[in-house]
Write an enzyme that holds these catalytic residues in place. Structure first.
Site, PDB file in Angstrom:
ATOM      1  N   LEU A 131     -12.488  -2.133  -9.144  1.00  0.00           N
ATOM      2  CA  LEU A 131     -13.357  -0.947  -9.052  1.00  0.00           C
ATOM      3  C   LEU A 131     -13.140  -0.187  -7.748  1.00  0.00           C
ATOM      4  O   LEU A 131     -14.056   0.471  -7.246  1.00  0.00           O
ATOM      5  CB  LEU A 131     -14.828  -1.395  -9.172  1.00  0.00           C
ATOM      6  CG  LEU A 131     -15.195  -2.135 -10.470  1.00  0.00           C
ATOM      7  CD1 LEU A 131     -16.524  -2.861 -10.337  1.00  0.00           C
ATOM      8  CD2 LEU A 131     -15.228  -1.172 -11.640  1.00  0.00           C
ATOM      9  N   ALA A 167      -4.722  -3.994   2.785  1.00  0.00           N
ATOM     10  CA  ALA A 167      -3.635  -3.138   2.274  1.00  0.00           C
ATOM     11  C   ALA A 167      -3.972  -1.651   2.326  1.00  0.00           C
ATOM     12  O   ALA A 167      -3.064  -0.822   2.378  1.00  0.00           O
ATOM     13  CB  ALA A 167      -3.276  -3.543   0.847  1.00  0.00           C
ATOM     14  N   ASP A 222      10.224   3.893  -3.052  1.00  0.00           N
ATOM     15  CA  ASP A 222       9.083   4.815  -2.984  1.00  0.00           C
ATOM     16  C   ASP A 222       9.401   5.964  -2.053  1.00  0.00           C
ATOM     17  O   ASP A 222       9.718   5.751  -0.867  1.00  0.00           O
ATOM     18  CB  ASP A 222       7.835   4.092  -2.444  1.00  0.00           C
ATOM     19  CG  ASP A 222       7.172   3.201  -3.485  1.00  0.00           C
ATOM     20  OD1 ASP A 222       7.652   3.148  -4.643  1.00  0.00           O
ATOM     21  OD2 ASP A 222       6.167   2.557  -3.116  1.00  0.00           O
ATOM     22  N   ASP A 226      -1.665  -4.121  -5.942  1.00  0.00           N
ATOM     23  CA  ASP A 226      -0.605  -5.141  -5.930  1.00  0.00           C
ATOM     24  C   ASP A 226      -0.968  -6.282  -4.975  1.00  0.00           C
ATOM     25  O   ASP A 226      -0.755  -7.455  -5.293  1.00  0.00           O
ATOM     26  CB  ASP A 226       0.730  -4.497  -5.527  1.00  0.00           C
ATOM     27  CG  ASP A 226       1.119  -3.385  -6.487  1.00  0.00           C
ATOM     28  OD1 ASP A 226       0.801  -3.506  -7.688  1.00  0.00           O
ATOM     29  OD2 ASP A 226       1.720  -2.398  -6.041  1.00  0.00           O
ATOM     30  N   GLY A 264       6.060  -4.533  -9.343  1.00  0.00           N
ATOM     31  CA  GLY A 264       6.606  -5.888  -9.354  1.00  0.00           C
ATOM     32  C   GLY A 264       7.046  -6.311  -7.960  1.00  0.00           C
ATOM     33  O   GLY A 264       6.687  -7.395  -7.482  1.00  0.00           O
ATOM     34  N   ALA A 265       7.814  -5.455  -7.313  1.00  0.00           N
ATOM     35  CA  ALA A 265       8.330  -5.792  -5.981  1.00  0.00           C
ATOM     36  C   ALA A 265       7.191  -5.949  -4.978  1.00  0.00           C
ATOM     37  O   ALA A 265       7.185  -6.884  -4.156  1.00  0.00           O
ATOM     38  CB  ALA A 265       9.304  -4.718  -5.516  1.00  0.00           C
ATOM     39  N   ASN A 266       6.225  -5.046  -5.046  1.00  0.00           N
ATOM     40  CA  ASN A 266       5.085  -5.161  -4.124  1.00  0.00           C
ATOM     41  C   ASN A 266       4.355  -6.488  -4.358  1.00  0.00           C
ATOM     42  O   ASN A 266       3.946  -7.167  -3.404  1.00  0.00           O
ATOM     43  CB  ASN A 266       4.094  -4.012  -4.335  1.00  0.00           C
ATOM     44  CG  ASN A 266       4.694  -2.643  -4.053  1.00  0.00           C
ATOM     45  OD1 ASN A 266       5.742  -2.541  -3.408  1.00  0.00           O
ATOM     46  ND2 ASN A 266       4.045  -1.589  -4.518  1.00  0.00           N
TER      47      ASN A 266
HETATM   48  O1  RIB Z   1       1.257   0.043  -7.107  1.00  0.00           O
HETATM   49  C1  RIB Z   1       1.921   0.871  -6.222  1.00  0.00           C
HETATM   50  C2  RIB Z   1       3.309   1.161  -6.693  1.00  0.00           C
HETATM   51  O2  RIB Z   1       3.221   1.920  -7.863  1.00  0.00           O
HETATM   52  C3  RIB Z   1       4.132   1.984  -5.735  1.00  0.00           C
HETATM   53  O3  RIB Z   1       4.813   1.190  -4.788  1.00  0.00           O
HETATM   54  C4  RIB Z   1       5.038   2.762  -6.636  1.00  0.00           C
HETATM   55  O4  RIB Z   1       6.329   2.252  -6.657  1.00  0.00           O
HETATM   56  C5  RIB Z   1       4.376   2.709  -8.003  1.00  0.00           C
HETATM   57  O5  RIB Z   1       5.162   2.140  -8.936  1.00  0.00           O
END
Ligand code: RIB
Length: 306
Positions: free
Chosen positions: A221, A282, A13, A252, A41-43
């Site tokens: 929402l 978050a 990011d 996420d 996905g990673a988050n």
């Molecule tokens: O949901 C947030 C993510 O969306 C960010 O980290 C960015 O990578 C985008 O894909």
């Protein structure tokens, strides 16, 4: 321990914070910049691990320094990367993120290695990845064939299938995947895109999404919380009141905590209520992963407010 299999993108990011979002064609000065691991996905994998899940992550890293550094970072977060791919000759995906001081954002993504994944990647995985008792959490920043293969294997393997349709993709409907999904978690614009029209009433919108065939819907929402719609009816869950700094990654955090709570056997309403505390934490810090809470932090906020 709650077993979660996350399918989705790993990105780097590039975060740029400005007083406000620029208009098309406009250049704004005075921003601050930082670079950090991201991708839905990673988050979600990191958030689920911090929330107490035992996480297997199915994703693609680029064959570059950024990919190697993100892989090491995920391993340090306790994520199982045995089945994650490093794609030879490919770059790690990138998200360009602009955030205004009001917390609103704009995001553009170059998928990089994630875009080179194919359905065979999922089909070749051993059966032990998709077994009953686990939750499969899928987001859509990878090719739709990959998401489809994962949804089909998760469903066939007896997993609880949670799909975060971000970004929205009508092929979920066209390919007949909705009946294989236990919980779909769109925001309002994703729900509108999936159903082919807006609805001013969130309940009507969520019911319309559920009408596409998924068992349950959790319509998120933003500052208004979320709405759980299943065969028992509609249950609104208010958002926790916090000071919003940056909403990137809040969805996420929500999806990951929801998946962990479901894997622990909590009801959908209980899971969404706990997850709304994760999302609230978050939004209080800049960036995606730097803001993702630990289980202790989620529990602490959840207890203060019940
Ligand atoms: O949901 C947030 C993510 O969306 C960010 O980290 C960015 O990578 C985008 O894909």
């Amino acid at each position: 321990m709650a077993r979660i299999v996350v399918v989705g993108a790993s990105l780097t990011d590039m975060n740029l914070r400005l007083a406000r979002l620029p208009r098309p064609g406009e250049t704004l000065l005075g921003g601050t910049f930082f670079n950090a691991p991201g991708g839905k996905g990673a988050n979600q994998a990191v958030a689920a691990s911090r929330a107490g899940g035992q996480v297997t992550f199915l994703t693609a890293f680029g064959d570059d320094d950024i990919g190697r550094s993100i892989r090491a970072h995920d391993e340090a977060e306790g994520i199982d990367l045995r089945y994650a791919k490093t794609v030879s000759g490919a770059s790690t995906g990138v998200a360009l993120i602009l955030v205004g001081d009001d917390g609103e954002n704009l995001i553009g993504v170059a998928m990089g290695a994630n875009g080179l994944l194919t359905s065979e990647y999922i089909q070749q995985l051993p059966d032990e990845v998709f077994t009953p008792g686990g939750v499969l959490l899928v987001s859509l920043e990878v090719p739709i064939d990959v998401s489809e293969a994962a949804i089909r294997r998760g469903h066939a393997g007896g997993m609880v299938v949670v799909v975060n349709p971000a970004p929205a993709d009508s092929r979920l409907v066209e390919r007949g995947l909705m009946p294989l999904i236990d919980v779909l978690t769109p925001n309002e614009s994703e729900a509108a895109e999936l159903t082919g029209g807006d609805a001013s009433d969130p309940r009507e919108l969520a019911e319309r999404v559920r009408g596409l065939g998924t068992k349950s819907v959790v319509l998120t929402l933003g500052g208004q919380g979320c709405l759980v719609v299943n065969k028992a009816g509609a249950t609104p869950i208010p958002a926790r009141r916090v000071e919003v700094v940056d909403t990137v990654g809040a969805g996420d955090a929500f999806n990951a905590a929801l998946a962990v709570a479901l894997a622990e056997g909590r009801s959908l309403v209980e899971a969404a209520t706990w997850a709304s505390s994760a999302a609230a934490i978050a939004v209080t810090k800049p960036g995606a992963q730097g803001a993702l809470p630990t289980r202790a932090q989620i529990d602490s906020l959840a207890q203060q407010l019940t």
